[in-house]
Design an enzyme around this catalytic site. Sequence first.
Site, PDB file in Angstrom:
ATOM      1  N   CYS A   2       0.841  -1.180   0.000  1.00 12.98           N
ATOM      2  CA  CYS A   2       0.000   0.000   0.000  1.00 12.98           C
ATOM      3  C   CYS A   2       0.882   1.238   0.000  1.00 12.98           C
ATOM      4  O   CYS A   2       2.039   1.201  -0.400  1.00 12.98           O
ATOM      5  CB  CYS A   2      -0.948  -0.001   1.189  1.00 12.98           C
ATOM      6  SG  CYS A   2      -0.142  -0.055   2.803  1.00 12.98           S
ATOM      7  N   ARG A  55      -4.533   0.614   0.841  1.00 14.60           N
ATOM      8  CA  ARG A  55      -4.146  -0.796   0.818  1.00 14.60           C
ATOM      9  C   ARG A  55      -4.419  -1.478  -0.520  1.00 14.60           C
ATOM     10  O   ARG A  55      -5.483  -1.322  -1.108  1.00 14.60           O
ATOM     11  CB  ARG A  55      -4.913  -1.554   1.917  1.00 14.60           C
ATOM     12  CG  ARG A  55      -4.445  -3.011   2.062  1.00 14.60           C
ATOM     13  CD  ARG A  55      -5.269  -3.759   3.079  1.00 14.60           C
ATOM     14  NE  ARG A  55      -4.789  -5.128   3.240  1.00 14.60           N
ATOM     15  CZ  ARG A  55      -5.547  -6.159   3.632  1.00 14.60           C
ATOM     16  NH1 ARG A  55      -6.815  -5.969   3.912  1.00 14.60           N
ATOM     17  NH2 ARG A  55      -5.033  -7.370   3.751  1.00 14.60           N
ATOM     18  N   LEU A  56      -3.403  -2.208  -0.977  1.00 11.11           N
ATOM     19  CA  LEU A  56      -3.541  -3.173  -2.063  1.00 11.11           C
ATOM     20  C   LEU A  56      -3.496  -4.543  -1.399  1.00 11.11           C
ATOM     21  O   LEU A  56      -2.446  -4.982  -0.932  1.00 11.11           O
ATOM     22  CB  LEU A  56      -2.402  -3.020  -3.079  1.00 11.11           C
ATOM     23  CG  LEU A  56      -2.387  -3.974  -4.272  1.00 11.11           C
ATOM     24  CD1 LEU A  56      -3.596  -3.739  -5.164  1.00 11.11           C
ATOM     25  CD2 LEU A  56      -1.093  -3.819  -5.064  1.00 11.11           C
ATOM     26  N   ASN A  80       3.256  -0.280   4.906  1.00  8.51           N
ATOM     27  CA  ASN A  80       3.328  -0.472   3.459  1.00  8.51           C
ATOM     28  C   ASN A  80       4.387  -1.524   3.180  1.00  8.51           C
ATOM     29  O   ASN A  80       5.548  -1.343   3.543  1.00  8.51           O
ATOM     30  CB  ASN A  80       3.709   0.847   2.767  1.00  8.51           C
ATOM     31  CG  ASN A  80       4.127   0.656   1.312  1.00  8.51           C
ATOM     32  OD1 ASN A  80       3.698  -0.277   0.647  1.00  8.51           O
ATOM     33  ND2 ASN A  80       4.983   1.545   0.829  1.00  8.51           N
ATOM     34  N   GLY A  81       4.012  -2.621   2.521  1.00  9.11           N
ATOM     35  CA  GLY A  81       5.021  -3.607   2.157  1.00  9.11           C
ATOM     36  C   GLY A  81       4.605  -5.032   2.441  1.00  9.11           C
ATOM     37  O   GLY A  81       3.425  -5.346   2.601  1.00  9.11           O
ATOM     38  N   GLU A  82       5.602  -5.882   2.492  1.00  8.33           N
ATOM     39  CA  GLU A  82       5.406  -7.301   2.785  1.00  8.33           C
ATOM     40  C   GLU A  82       6.543  -7.789   3.673  1.00  8.33           C
ATOM     41  O   GLU A  82       7.700  -7.417   3.451  1.00  8.33           O
ATOM     42  CB  GLU A  82       5.406  -8.145   1.500  1.00  8.33           C
ATOM     43  CG  GLU A  82       4.394  -7.737   0.445  1.00  8.33           C
ATOM     44  CD  GLU A  82       2.954  -8.008   0.824  1.00  8.33           C
ATOM     45  OE1 GLU A  82       2.719  -8.744   1.822  1.00  8.33           O
ATOM     46  OE2 GLU A  82       2.063  -7.489   0.130  1.00  8.33           O
ATOM     47  N   ASP A 105       0.710 -10.292   8.004  1.00  6.66           N
ATOM     48  CA  ASP A 105       2.062  -9.921   8.417  1.00  6.66           C
ATOM     49  C   ASP A 105       2.067  -8.613   9.195  1.00  6.66           C
ATOM     50  O   ASP A 105       2.972  -8.349   9.988  1.00  6.66           O
ATOM     51  CB  ASP A 105       3.004  -9.845   7.212  1.00  6.66           C
ATOM     52  CG  ASP A 105       2.492  -8.959   6.090  1.00  6.66           C
ATOM     53  OD1 ASP A 105       1.334  -8.523   6.139  1.00  6.66           O
ATOM     54  OD2 ASP A 105       3.265  -8.710   5.131  1.00  6.66           O
ATOM     55  N   ILE A 295       8.742  -7.873 -22.609  1.00  9.27           N
ATOM     56  CA  ILE A 295       8.480  -6.744 -23.484  1.00  9.27           C
ATOM     57  C   ILE A 295       9.605  -6.632 -24.503  1.00  9.27           C
ATOM     58  O   ILE A 295      10.772  -6.892 -24.196  1.00  9.27           O
ATOM     59  CB  ILE A 295       8.343  -5.446 -22.649  1.00  9.27           C
ATOM     60  CG1 ILE A 295       7.570  -4.390 -23.422  1.00  9.27           C
ATOM     61  CG2 ILE A 295       9.664  -4.925 -22.167  1.00  9.27           C
ATOM     62  CD1 ILE A 295       6.980  -3.320 -22.514  1.00  9.27           C
ATOM     63  N   GLY A 369      13.794  -9.826 -11.292  1.00 10.14           N
ATOM     64  CA  GLY A 369      15.207 -10.161 -11.091  1.00 10.14           C
ATOM     65  C   GLY A 369      16.012  -9.019 -10.516  1.00 10.14           C
ATOM     66  O   GLY A 369      17.250  -9.103 -10.468  1.00 10.14           O
TER      67      GLY A 369
END
Length: 634
Positions: A2, A55-56, A80-82, A105, A295, A369
Amino acid sequence: MCGINGIISNSYKDSGILKTELSKMNQLIFHRGPDEDGFYIDSSESFSVAMAMRRLSIIDLSTGKQPMYTDDNKIGLVFNGEIYNYRILKEQLENSGVTFKTTSDTEVILKLYEQKGVAAFKELDGMFAFSIHDKNKNRVYIARDFFGEKPLYYTKTKTDFVYGSELKSIVNYLPGKPNISKEGMNLFFRLTYIPAPYSIYEDIFKLPSNHFIDFDLANDSFSIHEIEKPKPIEKKNISFSDAKKEVYNKVMESVESRSIADVSLGTFLSGGVDSSVVTHCLAEISDEKIETFSIGFEKKTYDETDKSQVVAKLVNSNHHEFIVKEDDFKNGIDDILLNFDEPFSDSSALPTYLVSKHARDYVKVALTGDGGDEVFGGYNKYYMGKLNNKYTSIVPKGIHKQILKLSSGLLKSKDDKRGRRFALNRLLKAINYDGSQYWNIISLAFTDQEKIQLLKATGLIEDTFAEFKTRYNQQHPKSLTDFRMVDKNVSLEGDMLVKVDRTSMLCSLECRAPFLNKSLWNLTNSLPESYLLKGWNKKHILKEAFADKFAPGFLEKSKQGFGVPVGDWLRGSLKSELESYIDPKFLESQGLFNSDYIINLVKNHISAKADESMRVWCFYTFQKWYLNTYLMLK
């Protein structure tokens, strides 16, 4: 995933007014979290704390709502984050008697902090920016992750401390228009981006990665601290064979931990070593076909989709390929570049946005990556750093100056190509006899001498990198380890991660980078440098660890990067706009540039007398920001 915002005031503020202000700030970052929002407001006679988030939803879709509170409501959190190791941390906490109400989390951060205080921050493996209001201590803590994957800006005025995930929220809250930062402008025209702690605005800063703010509400003051203190690097006595196995296992573990989600996910697949390895690992641990996205470009010298097709076929993925045309950017280029809120001229942001936009039609999370070059020693510039040491020991400084004069004409290119001539010209310009060569190598736009010609004397800083050399103890980086440390703290934080965060979040897509794992970083730092860069073989141990998973020689194929032909566009579809930016009256009104120099530089590029793609694109993106963002501020 988020975005967060916050206001700390040194006086009482009405909760309704604070929520209105936070709502405005939140609306500006709606793209970061379109699923829901949340507000935390606590006011007293002497101060007010207001925190908000968008929030996502990725993990615990039903009960992971924010803000989140401890059982006694004394501590509140927006995040915000994981956190990728949250399940391990949760199990440890449960074994010590801690109970949980959710499977998120977010709650793990809260309960871990409740038990260990700020010492909890170093136990988190993840990407994050969060703020905690602790009523027991009368403090607010604001933290940013180890690599700087998630952004955090802040500023302090006479009455407020304001922070947020994106600059736009802060700038639009402030009562007046901030000045342009001299430090920020000098950094931008050397590097093409602005690394922490600076921004383009005076007195608005980025919290450096691996740091947290300790705000003392009683004294209306704050201090900044490292989360993890750097430890002396101790090289392991380990065989290459054993190290290779450890690398393989840790990369697999990292990909697995970063694939935890309650929504669909896939990978960005360029066909290079890093994205190919990540894609292989995800396919190995997945029960179903994975989604892969690549792409390509109409201009064949930039197109490498043949490599991604090979990997997609190998792992049997649902592969999605998009070919970029110049017309694809005409309507969207303003949205992409201006969303950075400050000048940013890494042209690979353009295709990164497009692949993110297409991927979002299929998945909500994409593994990338990113970080593989920094962690495993994969950049060509690492050769250049080593070559400088050999070159300066053989070639006297006086002779080098003569070589520069002779080569300037011979190596001049008229087309936007990044071949051997480009690389050799860049190397010769970066050669330095006082030990600062690597700082020159990472400067992709204007050299120190060119910057003196570009900027008016009132805007110049003599040694652009003086603070960074001291901060990271890298006055004279000489070894591969030194080069990688500079990149982690400057290029990775200020460029690569900014690019991916802003472009992907503009599409409401979460990107995760398995190579950006503290455990993996610490492992490669402990290995002999020859395991990473063996002669001319970059990322040696990573390629060897996964060699048997691909066709013989596939991981040894050259990869040119995620560039786009902006030099051609500046002579084509962007030409009239570029020419408007060198209007003498406009330049004079800015008072920033030496007009004759920049007008001549731009005209030489447009007329194809010389290829000045990097520098002219850098100038173009600055002027676009200045005209469309800075001049629009009240």
